[in-house]
Scaffold this active site. Structure first.
Site, PDB file in Angstrom:
ATOM      1  CE  LYS A  31      -2.256   1.543   3.749  1.00 51.75           C
ATOM      2  NZ  LYS A  31      -2.005   3.025   3.839  1.00 51.75           N
ATOM      3  CG  ASP A  58      -4.901   4.440   1.692  1.00 51.31           C
ATOM      4  OD1 ASP A  58      -6.058   4.845   1.484  1.00 51.31           O
ATOM      5  OD2 ASP A  58      -4.406   4.331   2.838  1.00 51.31           O
ATOM      6  CE  LYS A  60      -7.743   6.462   4.261  1.00 54.63           C
ATOM      7  NZ  LYS A  60      -6.279   6.267   4.139  1.00 54.63           N
ATOM      8  CG  ASP A  63     -12.332  18.150  -4.697  1.00 59.90           C
ATOM      9  OD1 ASP A  63     -13.278  18.931  -4.935  1.00 59.90           O
ATOM     10  OD2 ASP A  63     -11.171  18.532  -4.481  1.00 59.90           O
ATOM     11  CB  THR A 121      -9.817   1.199  11.490  1.00 60.07           C
ATOM     12  OG1 THR A 121      -8.617   1.597  10.838  1.00 60.07           O
ATOM     13  CG2 THR A 121     -10.582   0.249  10.579  1.00 60.07           C
ATOM     14  NE  ARG A 213       1.734   2.194  13.319  1.00 62.79           N
ATOM     15  CZ  ARG A 213       1.066   3.261  13.748  1.00 62.79           C
ATOM     16  NH1 ARG A 213       1.704   4.227  14.382  1.00 62.79           N
ATOM     17  NH2 ARG A 213      -0.230   3.370  13.538  1.00 62.79           N
TER      18      ARG A 213
END
Length: 236
Positions: A31, A58, A60, A63, A121, A213
């Site tokens: 990603k 990614d 997002k 607009d 999340t 992570r």
């Protein structure tokens, strides 16, 4: 588009990315988020594809419909495998996003899969209600955005593990449920609120998981990836 755990390359530079990827000797699903893309631009995507990896871009996007549609038309030329928009942008925006991808995809290539972000999340129900003024349950908000995304012709959504099973019931098994917030049982939640292990995610209905992570900050990232991969595949 492979169904391996998606590794979030949350690094600040291409050099850090290449250093991280060097020990891996297999095609990965990775990603590229805003931090990395804003620093490195399209070049990092082209390089990752050249290395044989699947790429989830990614960004997002959110607009007005025409702006998002034109942006997607350009992004389609990067040859990514998965891309997203905020479902809160509305049905018209999501339709334009999909149409932009279709228009920009090179001849003979498959257009990238496109998914709608429901609720992050990192968002709690209390935060959603107080700050977004959405006076319903978090689950119902996510399901509403999932149904709206499907109506707009998107291929799936980003959601937490907690909603994945309900989205299968509402939108069907073929509708993607890409779930971030994946941790090992011993891992920290960091800035995520709704988290789960890879095994729980698979059992609860996630179609894809995004892991950051727990892999990128591990002492041995390759071994951490193998552990997560095996936990994910255990319930395939």
């Amino acid at each position: 588009m492979i169904n391996n755990p998606i590794i979030a390359l949350d690094f600040a530079s291409a050099e850090e990315v290449y250093s991280f990827l060097t020990p891996f000797n297999e095609p990965l699903f990775v990603k590229v988020g805003m931090e990395l893309y804003m620093q490195e631009g399209p070049a990092i995507v082209y390089k990752l594809k050249e290395m044989g990896h699947d790429v989830f871009l990614d960004l997002k996007l959110h607009d007005i419909p025409n702006t998002v549609g034109q942006a997607m038309k350009g992004l389609a030329r990067l040859g990514v495998d998965l891309i997203n928009v905020h479902a809160a942008g509305g049905e018209a925006m999501m339709i334009k996003a999909r149409e932009g991808l279709e228009a920009g995809t090179l001849a003979g290539k498959m257009r990238p899969a496109i998914i709608g972000v429901t609720q992050l999340t990192s968002t709690s129900e209390q935060q959603m209600q107080e700050e977004q003024l959405i006076h319903t349950s978090l689950e119902e908000s996510v399901l509403h955005y999932a149904r709206l995304s499907k109506k707009a012709g998107l291929d799936g959504v980003v959601c937490s593990v907690l909603e994945a099973g309900k989205i299968v019931e509402s939108c069907g098994e073929g509708f993607l449920r890409v779930t971030p917030g994946i941790r090992l049982s011993s891992g920290e939640a960091h800035d995520q609120v709704r988290v789960a292990t890879p095994s729980i995610a698979r059992k609860q209905g996630s179609s894809h998981i995004v892991v950051g992570r727990a892999i990128t900050k591990a002492d041995n990232p390759v071994e951490a990836y193998k552990t997560i991969f095996n936990m994910w595949e255990e319930y395939a």
